[in-house]
Design an enzyme around this catalytic site. Structure first.
Site, PDB file in Angstrom:
ATOM      1  N   GLU A   1       0.846  -1.192   0.000  1.00  0.00           N
ATOM      2  CA  GLU A   1       0.000   0.000   0.000  1.00  0.00           C
ATOM      3  C   GLU A   1       0.880   1.240   0.000  1.00  0.00           C
ATOM      4  O   GLU A   1       1.940   1.237   0.636  1.00  0.00           O
ATOM      5  CB  GLU A   1      -0.927  -0.006   1.225  1.00  0.00           C
ATOM      6  CG  GLU A   1      -1.939  -1.136   1.220  1.00  0.00           C
ATOM      7  CD  GLU A   1      -2.918  -1.067   2.392  1.00  0.00           C
ATOM      8  OE1 GLU A   1      -2.846  -0.096   3.183  1.00  0.00           O
ATOM      9  OE2 GLU A   1      -3.752  -1.986   2.520  1.00  0.00           O
TER      10      GLU A   1
ATOM     11  N   HIS B  33      -8.244   1.065   1.793  1.00  0.00           N
ATOM     12  CA  HIS B  33      -8.018   0.996   3.242  1.00  0.00           C
ATOM     13  C   HIS B  33      -8.936   1.966   3.981  1.00  0.00           C
ATOM     14  O   HIS B  33      -8.497   2.843   4.736  1.00  0.00           O
ATOM     15  CB  HIS B  33      -6.556   1.286   3.582  1.00  0.00           C
ATOM     16  CG  HIS B  33      -6.101   0.597   4.838  1.00  0.00           C
ATOM     17  ND1 HIS B  33      -4.850   0.045   4.985  1.00  0.00           N
ATOM     18  CD2 HIS B  33      -6.741   0.355   6.010  1.00  0.00           C
ATOM     19  CE1 HIS B  33      -4.735  -0.489   6.195  1.00  0.00           C
ATOM     20  NE2 HIS B  33      -5.870  -0.304   6.829  1.00  0.00           N
TER      21      HIS B  33
END
Length: 532
Positions: free
Chosen positions: A264, A282
């Site tokens: 990420e 997220h």
């Protein structure tokens, strides 16, 4: 006393910033600083505390420069962006806020389950494009389906509750879930293979550890029921994304919904652009309520620690409430003094440490007292060690730590006894806290004493015989060393005896040499204690 100084290097609500100010803490709010790792490393040495979200990466390099740092507070659950082993070695407490966003994350998992069950994102895109493909998006109901929950802790437990409200059958795999708790939650406790075989939907709610990494591996994905749908709103890396992509392409897995990814920010991923795969960036904790809750919680926790010593939601230190900190303060000091005595008296490597708690102290937070004792022992070898780093150092050195607690068995309401084992000997010391709140040594090597603890002390051992007191007193007096307190003890008449002197100043080396030269003492050892 100088006010503690805290740096906030990520975006945090103004209400959280104000909490620090209201508590009398000097707070420096620089919400974009966390993105500049070089600048952060340059300034971090000025601060006692660091409050972050996910943007700031607290690396070993940052911690090397954090000469005054005592606590890192993460507003949220995940602490993957903090080098926790390096923080522990540095003696820095790492806190998170595990409860502030539990409901938000659980709700997102349920929302993702609905989205993948009814193909909502694809149907929405199709309709926005002016298509009317009603027959294309044939979904499935959740009612009466079996939901497999991997990890039935705080968030997983909420998901179980919500799923039961949707009339789903819930099976849970969690090594720490007791049968009693499972019955209370209304879920069936199963092993992982059983869950994989039976579940129509699988949702993950475990941290990323060596034991959970790729828990849904290619092998385990092959064990799942054909047509299963998989939801991950916990941590990237729990699922083998390449294997899942293959299972989606061949139809074994009917759909997936992912909020977290192995890398990420996720710019590319094997799951992207596959049919019936729902992806979000997220967002598990991304609600107004959750962001405010975790920000306020981390500000309160860090303030409590810096001002009162209370430790809440720490990942590398036993939690100690503010109330416990008040009651335990003298006992924590005693534990440190006992450890310090042992550490200063022991020259050879320590193999094992046993700590005995008797009476009232046995009902206290023993994990915190253990840390204080171990820190006291380790300080001789490393003066920078503290209650956070000491257990890590002891473990690295292979020192075995054991704890025993027992009901009141002696003349004192409570006492602590520390024994260390080396290749050559065992050495022990015991102490208590009197009603005045002052720690005392009450036993050394099995010899009962009553010794007040001072900054500068002198320990001697000898054969019990006349003249010891006179020799000690005369030698100290002749050399200008004032004795504040003098304690004696012996095993038996003519047997081993000890003396512990509390003196105003450190005993000079020449005075120690004179005592040794008398030939009356087996051991002459100056000691120093931090009594501040």
């Amino acid at each position: 006393m100088t006010a503690p100084k805290v740096l906030i290097s990520d975006k945090l609500s103004e209400a959280a910033v104000q909490i620090f100010r209201d508590r009398g803490i000097d707070v420096d709010f620089q919400p974009d600083l966390g993105k500049d790792k070089d600048k952060l490393a340059e300034v971090i040495g000025q601060y006692d505390g660091l409050a972050i979200r996910s943007a700031t990466k607290v690396t070993e390099k940052i911690l090397e420069n954090a000469t005054n740092l005592k606590v890192i507070g993460r507003a949220g659950i995940g602490t993957d962006n903090i080098d926790k082993p390096a923080a522990s070695k540095k003696g820095v407490i790492v806190m998170n806020t595990p409860f502030g966003n539990m409901i938000t994350t659980a709700e997102h998992a349920i929302a993702m389950m609905f989205a993948v069950a009814r193909q909502i994102p694809e149907a929405s895109d199709s309709t926005h494009a002016g298509k009317w493909e009603k027959s294309k998006f044939m979904g499935v109901e959740l009612t009466n389906k079996t939901l497999g929950v991997i990890g039935a802790g705080n968030i997983g437990g909420i998901v179980c509750d919500r799923a039961r409200g949707l009339k789903m059958k819930v099976v849970a795999f969690d090594p720490y879930l007791s049968q009693e708790k499972a019955d209370k939650m209304g879920v069936e406790k199963v092993e992982l293979d059983e869950l994989l075989k039976r579940a129509d939907f699988i949702t993950l709610h475990v941290p990323l550890t060596d034991g959970t990494r790729n828990i849904l591996s290619r092998e385990n994905l092959a064990k799942t029921k054909r047509g299963v749908r998989i939801i991950n709103c916990a941590r990237g890396g729990l699922v083998d994304e390449e294997a899942l992509a293959d299972a989606l392409k061949d139809g074994h897995v009917a759909g997936a919904a992912f909020d977290v990814f192995s890398e990420e920010p996720a710019k590319e991923n094997p799951l992207f652009n596959l049919p019936n795969v729902v992806c979000t960036p997220h967002l598990g904790a991304a609600t107004t309520e959750a962001q405010e809750n975790v920000a306020l919680q981390v500000a309160e926790q860090m303030s409590n620690y810096l001002l009162t010593g209370a430790v809440e939601n720490a990942l590398n230190m036993p939690s100690v409430t503010a109330e416990e900190a008040k009651v335990m303060g003298p006992w924590v000091k005693l534990a440190g003094h006992l450890g310090s005595f042992i550490g200063q008296m022991t020259d050879e490597p320590i193999k094992a440490i046993n700590i005995l708690y008797d009476g009232s102290v046995a009902e206290m937070n023993l994990a915190a007292l253990n840390c204080a004792t171990i820190a006291g022992i380790m300080k001789r070898a490393n003066p920078e060690v503290n209650m956070v780093s000491a257990p890590v150092i002891a473990e690295e050195r292979g020192v075995k730590i054991s704890t025993t607690n027992q009901h009141k068995s002696g003349a004192f309401d409570g006492y602590v006894k520390v024994t260390v084992v080396t290749d050559k000997r065992e050495r022990s010391i015991a102490g208590t806290v009197f009603s005045d709140g002052k720690p005392r040594f009450i036993q050394i090597k099995g010899i009962n004493i009553d010794a007040e603890i001072g900054e500068h002390m002198l320990y001697t051992s000898n054969e019990d015989m006349p003249g010891i007191i006179g020799t000690l007193g005369a030698t100290m007096g002749e050399n200008g060393v004032n004795i504040a307190n003098f304690t004696l003890g012996r095993h038996d008449k003519g047997g081993e005896a000890i003396a512990l002197l509390y003196v105003d100043d450190a005993v000079p080396g020449p005075v120690l040499d004179k005592l040794t030269a008398t030939g009356m003492f087996r051991q002459v050892k100056p000691l120093a204690f931090d009594v501040a």
